[in-house]
Design an enzyme around this catalytic site. Structure first.
Site: not given
Ligand code: 13P
Length: 236
Positions: A164, A95
């Site tokens: 992400e 992450h």
């Molecule tokens: P948010 O949905 O709060 O933007 O976070 C995304 C995230 O990092 C999920 O791993």
């Protein structure tokens, strides 16, 4: 890899163990009604009991990280095998909030191998920072992040890859649908056997349009997964 859509709730460090377990107990029955695969990722200390609560429900429990080594002198680290033994079937690896602490692409790839070896599904996160997005070099950046992962898997088989973009996490802003279409087509081309997820400011308002993007097979949801009513609208 996954026939059902996957919805992963990444609670990060937002809820205490007691709060997490109360959430799981209260909403277990409602969650079970979902036709999608739900994965709940609370903090480490809540995992074992969350696993018991969700036993035989079809709802999966996942960890937010693990050590890249299988065992040995790694004080304070948590082994993938331990997570498997307490009922986890998924583990998030790399992450951006973990990468920010110095976890490199190569370490993420080693974590992935350890997770697979322990019989669980890795959810490997990739994504570019704002500067790369602004410089329009996202494709190149993602290709580099993927390289060590694809070097040790068969076209991403048995992997979940979560895209992400860092600037979309917790910000309420997202790439355009056109941009996401291009990126997911690229990811599918590079890792045709992987399950591809999107994460970053997913909420009940934008989920419908995100669902229409080809090759997105699920979502990694942060903030909007903490509130059950909102999460339930996202998964249904
Ligand atoms: P948010 O949905 O709060 O933007 O976070 C995304 C995230 O990092 C999920 O791993």
């Amino acid at each position: 890899l996954h026939k059902k859509k996957l919805f992963v709730a990444n609670w990060k460090m937002n809820m205490t163990t007691q709060e997490s377990l109360a959430w799981c107990v209260t909403h277990k029955n409602e969650l079970q009604k979902s036709s999608s695969q739900i994965v709940i990722c609370p903090s480490f200390t809540a995992l074992a009991r969350a696993g018991e609560i969700f036993k035989d429900t079809g709802i999966a429990v996942g960890a937010q990280s693990c050590c890249e080594h299988e065992k040995g002198p790694f004080t304070g680290q948590i082994a993938a095998q331990d997570l498997a033994e307490i009922g986890c079937s998924y583990v998030i690896a790399g992450h951006s909030e973990e990468r920010a602490l110095g976890v490199t692409n190569e370490i993420v790839a080693r974590k992935m191998v350890t997770i697979l070896k322990a019989g669980m599904t890795p959810i490997v996160c990739i994504g570019e920072p704002q500067t790369i997005y602004d410089a329009k070099t996202t494709t190149n950046f993602l290709t580099k992040q993927l390289a060590p992962l694809l070097a040790v898997t068969d076209q991403g088989a048995a992997l979940c890859i979560a895209y992400e973009p860092l600037w979309a996490i917790g910000s309420g802003i997202m790439p355009s649908l056109e941009t996401l279409k291009t990126i997911f087509a690229l990811l599918h081309k590079k890792a045709p056997k992987a399950t591809l997820l999107y994460g970053g400011s997913v909420n009940k308002e934008n989920i419908a349009s995100l669902q229409s993007i080809p090759y997105i097979n699920g979502f990694l949801v942060g903030g909007a997964s903490l509130n059950f009513d909102e999460f339930n609208l996202i998964i249904s």
